[in-house]
Write a protein that holds these residues in place. Structure first.
Motif, PDB file in Angstrom:
ATOM      1  N   CYS A   1       0.842  -1.183   0.000  1.00 15.49           N
ATOM      2  CA  CYS A   1       0.000   0.000   0.000  1.00 15.49           C
ATOM      3  C   CYS A   1       0.884   1.242   0.000  1.00 15.49           C
ATOM      4  O   CYS A   1       1.965   1.249   0.614  1.00 15.49           O
ATOM      5  CB  CYS A   1      -0.907  -0.007   1.240  1.00 15.49           C
ATOM      6  N   SER A   2       0.429   2.282  -0.675  1.00 12.71           N
ATOM      7  CA  SER A   2       1.166   3.535  -0.621  1.00 12.71           C
ATOM      8  C   SER A   2       1.144   4.130   0.775  1.00 12.71           C
ATOM      9  O   SER A   2       1.894   5.060   1.071  1.00 12.71           O
ATOM     10  CB  SER A   2       0.556   4.535  -1.621  1.00 12.71           C
ATOM     11  N   CYS A   3       0.284   3.585   1.652  1.00 10.62           N
ATOM     12  CA  CYS A   3       0.240   4.026   3.045  1.00 10.62           C
ATOM     13  C   CYS A   3       1.289   3.331   3.909  1.00 10.62           C
ATOM     14  O   CYS A   3       1.441   3.656   5.090  1.00 10.62           O
ATOM     15  CB  CYS A   3      -1.143   3.809   3.636  1.00 10.62           C
ATOM     16  N   ASP A   4       2.021   2.353   3.348  1.00 12.70           N
ATOM     17  CA  ASP A   4       3.093   1.695   4.093  1.00 12.70           C
ATOM     18  C   ASP A   4       4.256   2.660   4.304  1.00 12.70           C
ATOM     19  O   ASP A   4       4.518   3.535   3.474  1.00 12.70           O
ATOM     20  CB  ASP A   4       3.616   0.472   3.327  1.00 12.70           C
ATOM     21  N   GLN A   5       4.978   2.476   5.402  1.00  9.99           N
ATOM     22  CA  GLN A   5       6.256   3.169   5.564  1.00  9.99           C
ATOM     23  C   GLN A   5       7.281   2.313   4.821  1.00  9.99           C
ATOM     24  O   GLN A   5       7.842   1.364   5.364  1.00  9.99           O
ATOM     25  CB  GLN A   5       6.618   3.315   7.048  1.00  9.99           C
ATOM     26  N   ASP A   6       7.510   2.641   3.545  1.00  8.40           N
ATOM     27  CA  ASP A   6       8.261   1.750   2.666  1.00  8.40           C
ATOM     28  C   ASP A   6       9.759   2.016   2.649  1.00  8.40           C
ATOM     29  O   ASP A   6      10.479   1.458   1.825  1.00  8.40           O
ATOM     30  CB  ASP A   6       7.707   1.808   1.249  1.00  8.40           C
ATOM     31  N   GLU A   7      10.243   2.879   3.552  1.00 12.22           N
ATOM     32  CA  GLU A   7      11.682   3.084   3.679  1.00 12.22           C
ATOM     33  C   GLU A   7      12.011   3.389   5.133  1.00 12.22           C
ATOM     34  O   GLU A   7      11.151   3.804   5.919  1.00 12.22           O
ATOM     35  CB  GLU A   7      12.154   4.218   2.777  1.00 12.22           C
TER      36      GLU A   7
END
Length: 765
Positions: free
Chosen positions: A698-704
């Motif tokens: 999800c674009s709502c994930d903290q992906d970094e």
């Protein structure tokens, strides 16, 4: 078993270091500087932290004050492999994970994976569990399954919030604080002796307010696509009060009664779009654009929310003899929550959810504590009964499929309640096999019985408008006279959904005190989270809803070392762990045609392996300068997920389980003589990327990954009356996500606090 290849060499080096530490002295150790002893009650008796074969982090009142920790959610920076946050779209509902084990969904009927205990009283529901830190003696965070020493079993770990005991003197403390975003806090605590050395009464109250980090556009005009007003977003408006009395009629008997109340009137949080939404302005067909400020939003629900939680407890300790202590704990708690969640993040009634929850609980715990010679024993009986109820409307669009705001809506109403009765017997025995070798064995038997009624209905409601507290059907906040029943998907009574589960949870530990400075331990423990019923269940799609889902279990191996080296100037504790997580309770969602869009089932569909390591150290560099390090590594993998009769684990991941977490801090204290004392603190906290959902990115994930820098300065007067403090958090103003939603209406994200500062003054007398 433990099999972390990359950690074998560091662990061997650590063992070698500990082995020689008792023989060799460095130049650093020649100075008369030493760490203070840390006392904890993790095993229901007061012990030195370094003698307890448990992964535990303890922060006392002074440490919490120096670091500026004002909420339990800030503990995640200080504790390895831990995540504690306000649940998405809420202010005071806690989502806690320890070593990848927790509970994402705060819906009634689900049990938390991490237990919260306030003065040994278990909080059964996460609402109002984002506790503000004040008038506290210390907070302990225990990692791994707990149950052979605690009234309520917890599968992931435990947070122990221990309030300050009275000194017996007449005293009071008042604190005022101001800060960024118009922060205005006032805290007052006091105690008074009624009968000298026998009866004391005390009280503490805090009023905590702050403007929002952003705004929510309100007053949307469907004809022009414009807004006429705004509300605060991410603000704070909390009132907390505690009352207590302590009575010691004899040397053998101690009685404490306490009551507390929390009233949170902070605005409902509105998430911001983390990816473009397909919804458009009815006036011009243009898409709703997200704001450049991540704390801004344009939700169409009212922002009035309220969380009330209160409780009463009685604790009695009686020394039957010099070796035997009997303890009884009674508690009664209740709470109510009213909230309005906008899942589409626009002013349209495309996916709005008015909701209300209520809960009540009562518990009794009778505990026996024996200690003599080589033997120490803790055993107890625990009885818990509670009811958790709730209802929410899913206000969707018109039956034609187009979102609009004229008050005529398709409404999916879901509600019910769960009655829980839990009975358990637990025992834990420590026996010194020799002067250096101790065996600890524990066992817990638990019987959980639950019954539930579940309703899932479809209405057409004709008087539901955005921004109002009457949005939705009569099922929650609306007027039943405006509702037309369209369909009944689920109507299950508590006679149909009635089930009980029996679990036996053992634990065993062996610790070896190699010398006065070093202790090694190995442990095995089992824990479980109770089964239940899916409160969103659609019986028209799944006729087995009334059968419920079963408990999930965790088996944990740990190998650890606790050491205090170089003449007590370095505290170095390390653990490696291996966990088998079985029968995971996973929510599997299935797409459905409009206007329902989706249905969900909670099933025991998952198996996971979680391996990791933790390191906590404290170094007293000089008399005034010290450094601390908390480092956690975790490799959490779903090894099997059953959905539709197939293993889909390749496309699923563990949520809220970052690979690396850590904090490095420097602390400096200096005695200024008649001018008082100063304490300076700086901390750099690191957190790896993590997912919000098991089955979808999800674009709502903290992906970094991200790093937060905090600093504080404290001055204490020589007469110990005055304290002046300044805190700055997230100095670099980093933007990071703490939760989100990924639904058919769009993707929304919620964010951690931006850069803030607080200045406070306290006077104790």
């Amino acid at each position: 078993m433990i099999s972390i290849k990359s950690d074998k060499k560091p662990l061997a080096a650590l063992i070698a270091l500990c082995s020689v530490a008792g023989i060799h002295q460095s130049a650093l150790a020649q100075q008369a500087v030493a760490l203070e002893e840390v006392l904890v009650t993790a095993q229901k008796r007061e012990q030195n932290l370094q003698e307890v074969p448990v992964s535990i982090t303890s922060l006392n009142a002074l440490e919490l004050e120096n670091k500026g920790i004002t909420s339990v959610t800030e503990l995640e920076k200080n504790v390895p492999n831990t995540q504690m946050r306000a649940s998405r779209a809420t202010n005071s509902t806690l989502t806690a994970y320890i070593r990848g084990v927790g509970q994402q969904d705060p819906l009634w009927g689900f049990e938390p994976g991490v237990g919260v205990y306030v003065d040994d009283v278990y909080y059964a529901r996460p609402q109002a569990a984002v506790l503000d830190v004040f008038d506290v003696e210390r907070i302990e965070v225990l990692r791994g399954p707990q149950g052979t020493l605690y009234g309520k079993n917890t599968v992931g770990g435990a947070i122990k919030y221990i309030t300050r005991r009275m000194t017996g003197d007449a005293e009071a403390k008042i604190t005022t604080a101001v800060g960024a975003y118009n922060q205005r806090d006032m805290m007052l605590s006091a105690q008074l002796p009624i009968l000298d050395e026998q009866l004391y009464v005390g009280a503490a109250i805090a009023k905590l307010t702050r403007d929002g980090f952003g705004d929510v556009d309100t007053g949307y005009d469907i004809n022009t696509g414009t807004y006429s007003s705004s509300q605060e977003n991410y603000n704070k408006d909390v009132l907390v009060a505690r009352l207590s009395a302590e009575y010691t009629p004899s040397d053998r008997l101690f009685i404490r009664v306490a009551g507390d109340r929390t009233d949170d009137n902070s605005n409902q949080r509105c998430g911001s779009q983390s990816s473009p939404t397909a919804l458009t302005h009815p006036a011009n067909g243009q898409p709703f654009e997200r704001s450049s400020n991540p704390y801004d939003g344009a939700c169409g629900t009212t922002h009035k929310s309220n969380v009330e939680n209160s409780g009463f407890s009685l604790t009695a300790d009686y020394d039957l003899s010099d070796n035997v202590v009997v303890k009884y704990i009674y508690a009664n708690r209740e709470g109510e929550t009213q909230q309005f969640i906008d899942f589409d993040g626009t002013p349209l009634d495309a996916f709005d959810v008015p909701a209300k929850y209520s809960d009540e609980q009562e518990s009794h715990e009778l505990q026996f504590n024996y200690g003599s010679g080589r033997l120490a024993f803790v055993g107890g009986l625990y009885y818990f009964t509670g009811n958790s109820a709730g209802a929410f409307d899913v206000v969707l669009n018109g039956l034609g499929g187009t979102p609009y705001m004229d008050g005529d809506h398709y409404d999916l109403a879901i509600g019910g309640d769960v009655d829980t009765t839990s009975t358990s017997i637990y025992a834990n025995v420590n026996y010194d096999l020799s002067d250096s070798l101790t065996l600890t064995a524990g066992m817990r038997w638990t019987n959980d019985e639950k019954n539930s009624n579940i309703q899932r209905l479809a209405y057409n409601t004709t008087n539901s408008f955005p921004y109002s507290t009457q949005q939705g059907s009569g099922f929650t906040h609306g007027d039943p006279a405006n509702d037309t029943l369209l369909a009944t998907f689920t109507d299950i009574s508590d006679k149909d959904a009635d089930k009980d589960w029996n679990e036996i949870s053992p634990s065993i530990k062996l610790d070896w005190q190699m010398n006065d400075a070093v202790m090694f331990y190995v442990s095995y423990a089992e824990g479980f989270k109770s089964g239940g019923f899916d409160m969103r269940g659609d019986a028209s799609k799944n006729p087995d809803i009334a059968k419920g889902y079963d408990p999930e279990t965790v088996e944990t191996w740990e190998l650890g070392v606790k050491s205090q080296l170089w003449n007590d100037r370095i505290r170095l504790n390390a653990t490696v762990f291996d966990m088998a997580y079985d029968d995971m309770q996973l929510t599997v969602q299935t797409a459905q045609p409009a206007p329902v869009f989706f249905s969900s089932d909670v099933v025991n569909a998952g198996t996971a392996e979680i391996r990791g390591a933790e390191l906590e150290s404290l170094l007293q560099i000089t008399d005034g300068l010290s450094s601390s390090l908390a480092l956690g590594y975790m490799n959490a993998e779903l090894t099997e997920v059953q959905s539709g009769g197939q293993d889909v684990s390749d496309s699923w991941e563990m949520l809220n389980a970052p690979n690396w977490t850590g904090q490095f801090a420097l602390n400096y204290e200096k005695d200024l003589g008649n001018a008082g004392r100063i304490a300076l603190n700086s901390a750099l906290s690191y957190r790896d990327a993590s997912r919000n959902f098991n089955n979808v990115e999800c674009s709502c994930d903290q992906d970094e990954s991200y790093t937060l820098l905090d600093a504080s300065a404290n001055w204490y007067s020589a007469d110990e009356h005055w304290t002046v403090s300044v805190f700055v958090k997230n100095i670099e103003d980093k933007e990071y996500k703490t939760g989100g939603y990924n639904l058919a209406s769009g993707e929304l994200a919620f964010y951690g606090a931006p850069r803030t500062w607080t200045a406070s003054v306290s006077y104790a007398f």
